[in-house]
Structure formats: structure tokens, C-alpha cells
Scaffold this motif. Sequence first.
Motif, PDB file in Angstrom:
ATOM      1  N   ALA A  21       0.833  -1.208   0.000  1.00 25.51           N
ATOM      2  CA  ALA A  21       0.000   0.000   0.000  1.00 25.51           C
ATOM      3  C   ALA A  21       0.865   1.255   0.000  1.00 25.51           C
ATOM      4  N   ALA A  22       1.959   1.208   0.734  1.00 28.14           N
ATOM      5  CA  ALA A  22       2.858   2.367   0.748  1.00 28.14           C
ATOM      6  C   ALA A  22       3.436   2.615  -0.639  1.00 28.14           C
ATOM      7  N   ILE A  23       3.824   1.561  -1.324  1.00 26.35           N
ATOM      8  CA  ILE A  23       4.415   1.714  -2.654  1.00 26.35           C
ATOM      9  C   ILE A  23       3.362   2.065  -3.693  1.00 26.35           C
ATOM     10  N   ALA A  24       2.216   1.385  -3.653  1.00 31.39           N
ATOM     11  CA  ALA A  24       1.220   1.531  -4.709  1.00 31.39           C
ATOM     12  C   ALA A  24       0.281   2.720  -4.528  1.00 31.39           C
ATOM     13  N   ILE A  25       0.096   3.189  -3.308  1.00 30.26           N
ATOM     14  CA  ILE A  25      -0.883   4.249  -3.077  1.00 30.26           C
ATOM     15  C   ILE A  25      -0.247   5.511  -2.506  1.00 30.26           C
TER      16      ILE A  25
END
Length: 178
Positions: A21-25
Motif C-alpha cells: 500500500a505504501a508503494i502503490a498508493i
Amino acid sequence: MEDETVIHFFRHSAGALAVSAAIAIVLPLAVASVTRQSLPVTLALMGSTFFVEYGAAPVGILGGLDPLFVLFVLACIALGVTLLLFGLCGSLEEHWPRFARFLERTRIRADGSLILAKYGILGLMPLVIVLGFYVCAPVACIFGWRRDHATLLIMAGYLFACTLTILATLGILEVILP
């Protein structure tokens, strides 16, 4: 003992989800804010990327986003989803004996094929173009390929497809290929 295994499984899965989630959002939204890209168009690009993968590039380009930023967002989402799928596969393998036995049998069969054992991982590059990044990580997990190499090949194939899609959207391919 069963409860501890379930708790460990969910902790491992939650960790993979948090990193993904940190990388993608979070990362694309933070970069959009810093570079003053349109947040609504960025959110539309992100949402469509989860469904149509590299085919979402025109959403960002036609929405007025910078082409390099569009490529960055697409790459972040693909990397985040790929790492999440690898994390879930690893967690399933570690905590579900039936799945671990399936992987063991499949890997033994794959190792029996000289071509698949030697060149199989290279098939991830065209596979990501044809079937997308949702398929590639589980395939790499099933065949027991190194996750770092598989991730690099998945991302290389995906970035190639993204670049072609962005260039086609910008009309550059019409100039190169009359």
C-alpha cells in the motif's frame, strides 16, 4: 498452536499489505502533491491501473499528467501489487501445508524440464504484457523462481508495455512507424 499459526499468517500478510500500500498508493500520491500533478486525475489513473494495468496510461496522459509521472504511477502500482502477491504466496507456503506440497510437486516437475528450468523465468517478460502483473507473481512463486529476479523481469516487461502505450497515446509511434 493453530491460533498462533493463524495469527502469524495474518501478521505476515498485513506486513506485505502495508508495504504494498505504501508503494502503490502513498508514494504516487505524495509525488503528485510535491510535483503539483492533479490529484483527481492521479486517483483516476491509479484506480484504472488496478483494473486495466498498463492500458490505463491514456487516462493519465489525456487527463493532463506528465508522461514520466504516468509511467512512475503505473510502475509503483505494478511493483506494489507484485510484492503483495509474492508476500501472500510466501505466507501461504509457510502456513498452509497443502499449498506447500503443491508447490513442491510443481517445482520438481518444472526442474525436470531443462528448457523451463533454464529459460522459464524469462517468460515473465512477455507474460506480463499478455496476462498482466496479477498472473506473473503467482507463476514465479509456483515455479520457485527467485523473487528478486522475477520482480526485475516482471517490471522490465511491464515498463516496456507502459512505455509503448504512453508513446502510442502521445502519437509518437505514428511518427516513427508511418
